[in-house]
Design an enzyme around this catalytic site. Structure first.
Site, PDB file in Angstrom:
ATOM      1  N   ARG A  71      12.954  25.906  17.083  1.00 27.96           N
ATOM      2  CA  ARG A  71      12.968  25.353  15.718  1.00 27.96           C
ATOM      3  C   ARG A  71      14.379  24.882  15.345  1.00 27.96           C
ATOM      4  O   ARG A  71      14.560  23.858  14.686  1.00 27.96           O
ATOM      5  CB  ARG A  71      12.460  26.400  14.709  1.00 27.96           C
ATOM      6  CG  ARG A  71      12.658  25.944  13.270  1.00 27.96           C
ATOM      7  CD  ARG A  71      11.709  26.578  12.260  1.00 27.96           C
ATOM      8  NE  ARG A  71      11.535  27.994  12.391  1.00 27.96           N
ATOM      9  CZ  ARG A  71      12.429  28.920  12.027  1.00 27.96           C
ATOM     10  NH1 ARG A  71      13.593  28.551  11.522  1.00 27.96           N
ATOM     11  NH2 ARG A  71      12.175  30.197  12.180  1.00 27.96           N
ATOM     12  N   TYR A 123       4.909   1.878   1.292  1.00 29.27           N
ATOM     13  CA  TYR A 123       3.855   2.487   2.095  1.00 29.27           C
ATOM     14  C   TYR A 123       3.161   3.563   1.229  1.00 29.27           C
ATOM     15  O   TYR A 123       3.826   4.318   0.504  1.00 29.27           O
ATOM     16  CB  TYR A 123       4.492   3.096   3.351  1.00 29.27           C
ATOM     17  CG  TYR A 123       3.558   3.994   4.101  1.00 29.27           C
ATOM     18  CD1 TYR A 123       2.383   3.492   4.658  1.00 29.27           C
ATOM     19  CD2 TYR A 123       3.827   5.348   4.265  1.00 29.27           C
ATOM     20  CE1 TYR A 123       1.510   4.318   5.337  1.00 29.27           C
ATOM     21  CE2 TYR A 123       2.965   6.178   4.939  1.00 29.27           C
ATOM     22  CZ  TYR A 123       1.803   5.660   5.469  1.00 29.27           C
ATOM     23  OH  TYR A 123       0.931   6.471   6.132  1.00 29.27           O
ATOM     24  N   ASP A 197      13.588   2.761   4.534  1.00 22.91           N
ATOM     25  CA  ASP A 197      12.519   2.948   5.507  1.00 22.91           C
ATOM     26  C   ASP A 197      12.539   1.717   6.415  1.00 22.91           C
ATOM     27  O   ASP A 197      12.229   0.609   5.986  1.00 22.91           O
ATOM     28  CB  ASP A 197      11.173   3.058   4.765  1.00 22.91           C
ATOM     29  CG  ASP A 197       9.998   3.224   5.722  1.00 22.91           C
ATOM     30  OD1 ASP A 197      10.124   2.865   6.906  1.00 22.91           O
ATOM     31  OD2 ASP A 197       8.942   3.708   5.272  1.00 22.91           O
ATOM     32  N   LYS A 222       5.580   4.306  15.279  1.00 22.49           N
ATOM     33  CA  LYS A 222       5.347   2.867  15.425  1.00 22.49           C
ATOM     34  C   LYS A 222       6.178   2.300  16.595  1.00 22.49           C
ATOM     35  O   LYS A 222       5.960   2.693  17.724  1.00 22.49           O
ATOM     36  CB  LYS A 222       5.684   2.168  14.098  1.00 22.49           C
ATOM     37  CG  LYS A 222       5.129   2.875  12.854  1.00 22.49           C
ATOM     38  CD  LYS A 222       3.649   2.741  12.752  1.00 22.49           C
ATOM     39  CE  LYS A 222       2.966   3.417  11.585  1.00 22.49           C
ATOM     40  NZ  LYS A 222       3.496   4.566  10.939  1.00 22.49           N
TER      41      LYS A 222
HETATM   42  N1  PLP Z   1       6.784   4.237   6.521  1.00 23.20           N
HETATM   43  C1  PLP Z   1       6.015   3.188   6.844  1.00 23.20           C
HETATM   44  C2  PLP Z   1       6.489   1.817   6.530  1.00 23.20           C
HETATM   45  C3  PLP Z   1       4.785   3.386   7.479  1.00 23.20           C
HETATM   46  O1  PLP Z   1       4.011   2.324   7.788  1.00 23.20           O
HETATM   47  C4  PLP Z   1       4.366   4.717   7.775  1.00 23.20           C
HETATM   48  C5  PLP Z   1       3.057   4.959   8.430  1.00 23.20           C
HETATM   49  O2  PLP Z   1       2.201   4.074   8.516  1.00 23.20           O
HETATM   50  C6  PLP Z   1       5.198   5.760   7.394  1.00 23.20           C
HETATM   51  C7  PLP Z   1       6.403   5.496   6.788  1.00 23.20           C
HETATM   52  C8  PLP Z   1       4.793   7.203   7.648  1.00 23.20           C
HETATM   53  O3  PLP Z   1       4.925   7.509   8.984  1.00 23.20           O
HETATM   54  P1  PLP Z   1       4.048   8.608   9.749  1.00 23.20           P
HETATM   55  O4  PLP Z   1       2.638   8.122   9.729  1.00 23.20           O
HETATM   56  O5  PLP Z   1       4.673   8.641  11.074  1.00 23.20           O
HETATM   57  O6  PLP Z   1       4.202   9.878   8.984  1.00 23.20           O
END
Ligand code: PLP
Length: 921
Positions: A71, A123, A197, A222
């Site tokens: 951890r 998102y 992000d 992604k």
């Molecule tokens: N930020 C964006 C732009 C996303 O498209 C996503 C997921 O689709 C996230 C954050 C969240 O990521 P995770 O699904 O890996 O938790």
């Protein structure tokens, strides 16, 4: 043991192919080399393993080793974190269990009861987490349009602890100027942390730390991993203090990435650059193909993207996600279902290509009203391009488009397919197509639009909820029977001209060929205008077509007019005409004069471009003698004439009027143009507030009320007034929130009363009077009144009138509204009006809640046969002074336009109404 903080101090000192020498300078490795080269001199493998091994263990033996418990730290994860920091050119990197886990760690830096500023198109998972913080940690979250940097400024107070950005946004690929916003934040709220992000771009294409961001995170699920076989999140930053706090949190909550997933992610990252190159190249080909067919495509790599320049300044590429609209939701569904290579799936960043419809998949949890408010088209298709051969991808998509009927074989030799005419789509497209079909069936081209069009649209008054609306309180707005009127008359000389009678009597004409047509093809019929303006077209018109000598009001109004004119011209004819406009409304006094102008120009242009048409409507059945044949049958500006204009026409006008309002105001709420088109009254709540349903709702059964509007003639700065309230709220959240809650309950009470069929009229008026006084007192506490408004209030409240008055709109000057009870004696009212006029104020008696958009019917009807005589009313009048006539008994024939321009405001309304049969929404 202390949690691991992966530092990347060595990143600027990586080994180069050859040592530096006086004749050979050190050259840093390129990104793809960095990606593929996993090296960490501080973490040498004991056996020299070429691939970082998976340390699949929870514990480590011994007392003095670097690791004791996974951890807190694990060698596989350390390798990964070091590598991530390296490719992000960051000092610190962390790998956690998902993108959302990354944001969770970051938002734990937010002080309780402080403020977060975030985008309004984030998102969905991000919104969910922010809502949690708002509801449970006393954090205030402002969702603002971060694609417009100046919209953030009013919110940048010392209370702001975080600004959260995402660029490009998903799925509309809107661009945030990360560098500009970061600089603004540093200047105005230096303690706030700028977080980006970066999931859509990955570090290969965009490294926001280099543009002023403090923390960057990715959903590594992604592009970083690239194979959709793991969940992971990445956080990077350069600041030691922030890194220390985040490392502490990761160790405390235990969401560091597991050894096996760290191994997989490290493997995925090695091919990031090569995957992205391939995906991006194919994405561009897909975007170009769709654009070539004539679809509305959202992709920052296309010239048509409004913020392409900003994106190019900040990023090294345009990515592999794009979206487009087809004009029809059913058609989009067929296309999505018809692809074979493109997998139907949410998410993106995988080596396989994906296709989805955000409104029915990833964004289905957002209610349709909010989706509409955010400009998310229901027919939008999102494409996430993978690494398959681009020829196969294009072929598969083309095949699905063809099978669905979205494209058809072209007769041109240059291109095999072209976009099919919008078929069986929304009612407007249907109507447009029907018209074209009818005409082609009789072997003629569509006739030139050669009629005069007389149009009118009302202003509005905000009865309750102004200012508070910005903070999520419901505002009640109603139409007033003061209106903007316009007339368009055909010209035959390839020119278009405007005469804006109330805007310094501004007149100007343009040769159509001189407009900047090189900058746009316009928006195809059946397509929606993008939710952002085409800045290139705006700049082009301003630079090339607007005279420097015009006042700023005249410049703005003609910009809106020309922008709409150009956007509505798509391949077809460019109508040549003059538009004259004038209003019985005071201009710039907060009574919706600009929206009513926007509605008039949108309607006229849609009619002239033949994008809307007015169906001949059947005459209501008449009893003999009910009307004489000389009665034009026109309908008064009242409730009765409603619904003669079909709803789909009203909606199309409203969409384009909103575009015009954007040109005039930047970020309008859409309330003014909606009231102006639909008339009556509506309740509007801004979207994005917890526990509140955003959107507009008509107030059914609204009873027409009489008001006195008094224009203080004191100019004011709406933006500064709104910012003032926001600043007061930031400083004293409790006090201001109590006021906002009180205004919400006033607004709710007024709405109930207005719609209550049981309530006696006298009781309704008494209730509204009390609510008006109460609401005004709260607006005073918000600091938006003005001494002139207080003077107007005092005069109307004094004996014998004892009337209730409140400021309306922005306040700080502008207008006051006074409710006029039915029992008020005419003599008393006249006394009050003349006393206010003596004090230098402008007064307007008006009733609210009347009809919206009105168009003078182009059809004349033979009252006996019930058959249409065809489109003869209003007739095309000859040019001014052309021939003798009888108009107005003046001895000279005067064109409609000449009379329109010369009537006194008092006579104008009656003259317009007597032109023929008016149709209303
Ligand atoms: N930020 C964006 C732009 C996303 O498209 C996503 C997921 O689709 C996230 C954050 C969240 O990521 P995770 O699904 O890996 O938790």
């Amino acid at each position: 043991m202390a949690p691991s903080i992966s530092t990347n101090k060595s990143v600027h000192d990586l080994p180069t192919p050859e040592p530096e020498s006086p004749v050979r300078s050190r050259k840093p490795y390129k990104f793809s080399t960095l990606c593929a080269t996993v090296e960490n001199p501080n973490l040498k493998d004991q056996y020299g393993a070429s691939s970082v091994p998976i340390y699949q263990t929870a514990t480590f033996k011994g007392m003095a080793g670097e690791y004791d418990y996974t951890r807190s730290g694990n060698p596989t994860r350390s390798h990964l974190e070091n590598h991530l920091a390296k490719i992000y050119s960051a000092s610190h990197g962390f790998a956690v269990s998902s993108g959302m886990a990354a944001l969770d760690i970051i938002t734990r830096l937010v002080r309780p009861n402080s403020t977060i500023i975030a985008g309004d198109d984030l998102y969905g998972g991000t919104n969910r987490l922010l809502n949690y913080l708002r509801n449970n940690n006393g954090v205030t979250v402002h969702h603002v349009d971060t694609t417009n940097p100046s919209s953030i400024i009013p919110y940048l107070t010392p209370e702001v602890s975080m600004v959260l950005l995402e660029s490009p946004t998903n799925p509309l690929l809107k661009i945030v100027d990360i560098a500009k916003v970061s600089a603004q934040v540093k200047e105005r709220a230096p303690d706030a942390v700028v977080v980006v992000d970066n999931t859509m771009m990955s570090p290969y294409l965009q490294r926001p730390l280099e543009h002023g961001a403090d923390i960057v995170y990715d959903s590594a699920t992604k592009y970083l991993s690239g194979h959709h076989d793991l969940m992971a999140g990445v956080v990077v930053c350069n600041r030691d203090d922030l890194a220390k706090q985040m490392a502490f949190m990761i160790n405390s909550v235990g969401n560091g990435l597991s050894p096996f997933d760290s191994f997989l992610l490290l493997r995925g990252v090695k091919t990031l650059a090569i995957r992205m190159d391939r995906q991006q190249t194919s994405a561009r080909l897909v975007a170009e193909m769709l654009h070539g067919f004539g679809f509305n495509v959202f992709y920052p790599g296309l010239d048509s993207h409004p913020d392409r320049d900003i994106h190019e300044r900040i990023a090294d590429g345009t990515g592999a996600v794009l979206s487009f609209t087809t004009g029809d939701k059913g058609l989009s569904e067929k296309i999505v279902a018809g692809t074979r290579l493109w997998g139907i799936s949410v998410s993106f960043g995988c080596v396989n290509s994906l296709i989805s419809m955000p409104c029915v998949m990833s964004h289905a949890s957002i209610d349709p009203a909010t989706r509409a408010a955010r400009g998310l088209p229901e027919d939008l298709i999102r494409l996430c391009v993978g690494i398959e051969d681009s020829e196969d991808l294009l072929d598969d998509l083309e095949h699905a488009l063809f099978e669905a009927g979205a494209i058809e074989l072209s007769t041109s030799t240059e291109q095999r397919y072209v976009r099919a005419k919008p078929r069986a789509m929304d009612p407007i497209s249907r109507a447009v197509e029907k018209l074209a079909e009818d005409l082609s069936s009789i072997g003629t081209k569509r006739p030139k639009e050669n009629r005069e069009w007389l149009v009118s649209a009302p202003g509005k008054v905000i009865l309750f909820g102004e200012h508070a609306v910005v903070h999520g309180v419901t505002a009640l707005a109603a139409s007033v029977d003061l209106r903007c009127y316009s007339i368009t008359t055909p010209r035959h000389d390839g020119k278009v001209s405007v005469h804006l009678i109330d805007v310094d009597d501004f007149r100007f004409e343009w040769k159509l060929e001189d407009l900047p047509w090189d900058l746009t093809d316009g928006v195809a019929p059946g397509e929606l205008h993008s939710d952002t303006l085409d800045q290139k077209v705006i700049d082009g018109i301003l630079k090339r077509s607007i005279p420097d000598t015009a006042s700023s009001k005249a410049k703005n109004a003609s910009l809106a007019f020309l922008y709409l004119y150009m956007m509505l011209t798509h391949g077809g004819e460019r109508p040549s005409f003059n538009l004259s406009a004038r209003a019985t409304l005071p201009i710039g006094a907060g009574l919706g004069s600009s929206a009513s102008f926007s509605v008039c120009i949108a309607t006229s242009l849609l009619l002239l471009h033949q994008r809307i048409s007015i169906p001949p409507i059947p005459e209501p059945s008449r009893s003999p003698g009910a009307r004489s044949s000389t009665d034009p049958g026109h309908v008064h500006v009242s409730h009765q004439g409603r619904r003669a204009i079909p709803p789909e026409v009203a909606e199309e006008v409203n969409r384009w009027a909103f575009v015009s309002e954007k040109v005039l105001h930047g970020t309008p709420s859409g309330v003014d143009n909606s009231v102006s088109v639909f008339g009556g009254a509506l309740a509007y709540t801004k979207s994005g507030f917890v526990g509140k349903k955003g959107g507009m709702e008509p107030i059914q059964g609204f009873k027409s009320l009489k008001f006195l509007l008094t224009d203080s003639k004191v100019p004011r700065d709406t933006k500064a007034l709104v910012a003032g309230v926001a600043a007061r709220k930031a400083k004293n959240p409790e006090t201001i929130n109590t006021i906002l809650d009180a205004i919400q309950s006033i607004s709710d009470e007024a709405r109930r009363a207005l719609a209550d069929p049981e309530l006696e009229r006298a009781d309704l008026l008494a209730a509204l009077s009390a609510l008006i006084n109460e609401n005004h007192a709260h607006l005073v506490k918000l600091g938006v009144s003005h001494s002139s408004l207080e003077a107007i209030r005092a005069k109307t409240a004094s004996e014998p009138h004892k009337l209730s008055t409140k400021l309306t709109g922005a306040g700080g000057g502008g207008c006051a509204v006074t409710l006029l009870p039915d029992y008020l004696e005419q003599a008393n009212l006249e006394k009050l009006v003349s006393s206010l006029e003596e004090d230098g104020y402008g007064t307007y008696l008006t009733s609210v809640g009347g009809s919206g958009l009105g168009i003078l019917s182009p059809y004349n009807r033979d009252p006996e046969s019930h058959l249409d005589d065809g489109p003869v009313t209003p007739p095309e009048t000859p040019a001014l002074g052309d021939s003798p006539g009888t108009e107005d008994g003046a001895g000279l024939y005067r064109s409609h336009r000449a009379v329109f321009e010369s009537k006194s405001p008092a006579d104008l309304v009656e003259w317009m109404e007597s032109r023929g049969r008016w149709l209303y929404v």
